[in-house]
Design an enzyme around this catalytic site. Sequence first.
Site, mmCIF file in Angstrom:
data_model
loop_
_atom_site.group_PDB
_atom_site.id
_atom_site.type_symbol
_atom_site.label_atom_id
_atom_site.label_comp_id
_atom_site.label_asym_id
_atom_site.label_seq_id
_atom_site.Cartn_x
_atom_site.Cartn_y
_atom_site.Cartn_z
ATOM 1 N N GLY A 1 -24.863 -37.974 200.325
ATOM 2 C CA GLY A 1 -23.538 -37.620 199.838
ATOM 3 C C GLY A 1 -23.532 -36.538 198.774
ATOM 4 O O GLY A 1 -22.496 -36.313 198.137
ATOM 5 N N ARG B 1 -8.022 -32.362 210.368
ATOM 6 C CA ARG B 1 -8.655 -31.411 211.281
ATOM 7 C C ARG B 1 -8.519 -31.881 212.723
ATOM 8 O O ARG B 1 -8.041 -32.994 212.975
ATOM 9 C CB ARG B 1 -10.127 -31.252 210.891
ATOM 10 C CG ARG B 1 -10.840 -32.585 210.761
ATOM 11 C CD ARG B 1 -12.081 -32.513 209.898
ATOM 12 N NE ARG B 1 -11.805 -32.366 208.482
ATOM 13 C CZ ARG B 1 -12.647 -31.825 207.602
ATOM 14 N NH1 ARG B 1 -13.822 -31.393 207.995
ATOM 15 N NH2 ARG B 1 -12.341 -31.717 206.336
ATOM 16 N N ASP C 1 -14.657 -30.756 214.335
ATOM 17 C CA ASP C 1 -14.411 -31.381 213.034
ATOM 18 C C ASP C 1 -14.331 -30.357 211.910
ATOM 19 O O ASP C 1 -14.018 -30.721 210.768
ATOM 20 C CB ASP C 1 -15.494 -32.415 212.721
ATOM 21 C CG ASP C 1 -16.891 -31.846 212.797
ATOM 22 O OD1 ASP C 1 -17.326 -31.493 213.911
ATOM 23 O OD2 ASP C 1 -17.567 -31.731 211.756
ATOM 24 N N ASN C 2 -14.582 -29.080 212.216
ATOM 25 C CA ASN C 2 -14.446 -28.014 211.221
ATOM 26 C C ASN C 2 -13.250 -27.118 211.516
ATOM 27 O O ASN C 2 -13.186 -25.995 211.009
ATOM 28 C CB ASN C 2 -15.724 -27.165 211.163
ATOM 29 C CG ASN C 2 -16.900 -27.940 210.600
ATOM 30 O OD1 ASN C 2 -16.719 -28.879 209.823
ATOM 31 N ND2 ASN C 2 -18.100 -27.575 210.994
#
Length: 640
Positions: free
Chosen positions: A160, A224, A308-309
């Site tokens: 993360g 998105r 996803d972008n």
Amino acid sequence: MRASHNPHTTSMESSGCASSALEQLPFNNTALKKLPVDVSDQPGSRTVPAACFSQIWSLQPLVRPRFVALSESALSLLGLNAQDVLSDPLGPEYLSGSRLLPGSEPAAHCYSGHQFGLFAGQLGDGAVMYLGEVKTGIHGRWEIQVKGAGVTPYSRDGDGRKVLRSSIREFLCSEAMASLGIPTTRAASLVTSDLYVSRDPLNRGSRIPERCSVVLRLAPSFVRFGSFEIFLGRDEFSGLQGPSADQHDIRAQLLDYVVETFYPHIQQAYDNRKERNMAFFRDVMLRTAKLVAQWQCVGFCHGVLNTDNMSILGLTLDYGPFGFMDRFDPDFVCNASDKRRRYSYQAQPAVCRWNLARLAEALGSELNASEAGAILDNFMPTYEAFYLSIMRKKLGLLRKEETEDNVLISDLLRVMHNTGADFTNTFRLLSRVPWPEDGDNERTTVGPVVDLILEQCASIEELKVANKPTMEDRELAMILSMAQTNPVMFEMVADRPDVAQQLGLMGRLKELLETDQDELKEKQCDDWIRWLCQYRRRLARECDGTSDLSLIKKERLRVMNCNNPRVVLRNYIAQNAIQAAEKGDFYEVNRVLKVLEKPYAEPEPLCEPDSCGDKEHKQREFADSYDAKPPSWAQTICIT
């Protein structure tokens, strides 16, 4: 994070002092109110069904966080003054997710996605923490995120965290794109720390410790395409499914939230749900087509155009292994991990259309399938219209639209490719091409501009490197042998785009090996003179004889210089800033930021060393070189 669950105290509670500007941010966290939130406190990564967000129950503070840079213009969107933020002793903690901002509710967004063409199942914010949404009277509504703040339920095997290197790139490019006028998420601050993680920056099995850093990102929304893919059933190729497969009620809830909040003009215009949804999908298509046209016209390559972008609002989203082209190459790939060149510069429009098709599939019965197909069919013509419109401005063709303009542009790009011309600098130089006059000698008139353009062209050695086939030697040798032993099979193989490209590189390399530098320069000169004469003939047709020629000339220069940036965030510029910052010197990051905030402006005149000091003079001098042809070592930078 609800107040009753907050284990942290705010600075107001602990000190009794008046609240700071950051502590007074007017949070109104609409997304968490309107969408289902997973409130499990189970630690570690997990599948999260039936939710669009997961609540984050505990913060993961950095060690000794401190500011690297702030963006005044991005902070102003939140009604914040950069100097106030900089002077706030708790500012680095608040803006890195190390301390809870009053009113914020940390969460992570759940989404899925197709990565490099294959459905990857649940993905989600693995290193990003939603803090909330702030609504200001002047600048509207902004979602605030911290990127690199620690693990979430979507971190999978990751920690993360983000490091200084990648955070500087995201921070600078977010603001650079905004200044170029290209829709983008914003970056308000960059914080680094004395917390370290181990990374392998070149993917070569050599790990090094790097500082954990956090970027504060802003956007009206970070929803998105992949946000809608969490509802997909099992994929026949990957065998994976979305975490909320077939939960169409939640899909409808998410769609309603997006349309009502971010497309209110569409929500108000339609009573019929299906018609509303088709108008929404058409608008997303238009925004995406315009966005990728803008990318192409500044030579920007995203690098990881997975679903996803892709922003549902048509914003440039998630800056990873991006790159602005130096030498023009339609096959330019900025991501060293993209071995199959899926996300090359010239492939970006087609990839965006492919991603829109995946969005349509994810929306499923919310759309009319045949109408969605028609909208997708209109993507490329729409993109081409946006692209041609911008390119005309870059060439100063403002008064007429001729069908031959496409040919003029294609010829320009072909000459740029063949001569290895720098994309950004060559376009900027075109404003210096003299307006055609009766009786002038074209070759003589364009000579000075040709000389300047040739300085931006590649040498024969650079072109040899650029045209070296990238296919493995053994595979290439097998294909060439096939040409002799099995011509029929060779013709079939040679029709494959990847093989055809490699054979083209081989042919070009063969020509270069039979040429010397003088012959190359002469050919480059002839190619450029030929195109510039073609361009000037088109310029002459801009004036119909009744308009004021001086005004036409002035407008041409103004528009060209407002559409052809003098400076972009080239990889080597970012790398210089990164190397200085990793040694504790943040000046270069801030200096680059200032230059990128005015990409179309001419450089400030250099001061004399005795009037501004040797150090400042050298810094100004280097900044002036941001618009020079990149050094040879720039081609060796590897971004993954």
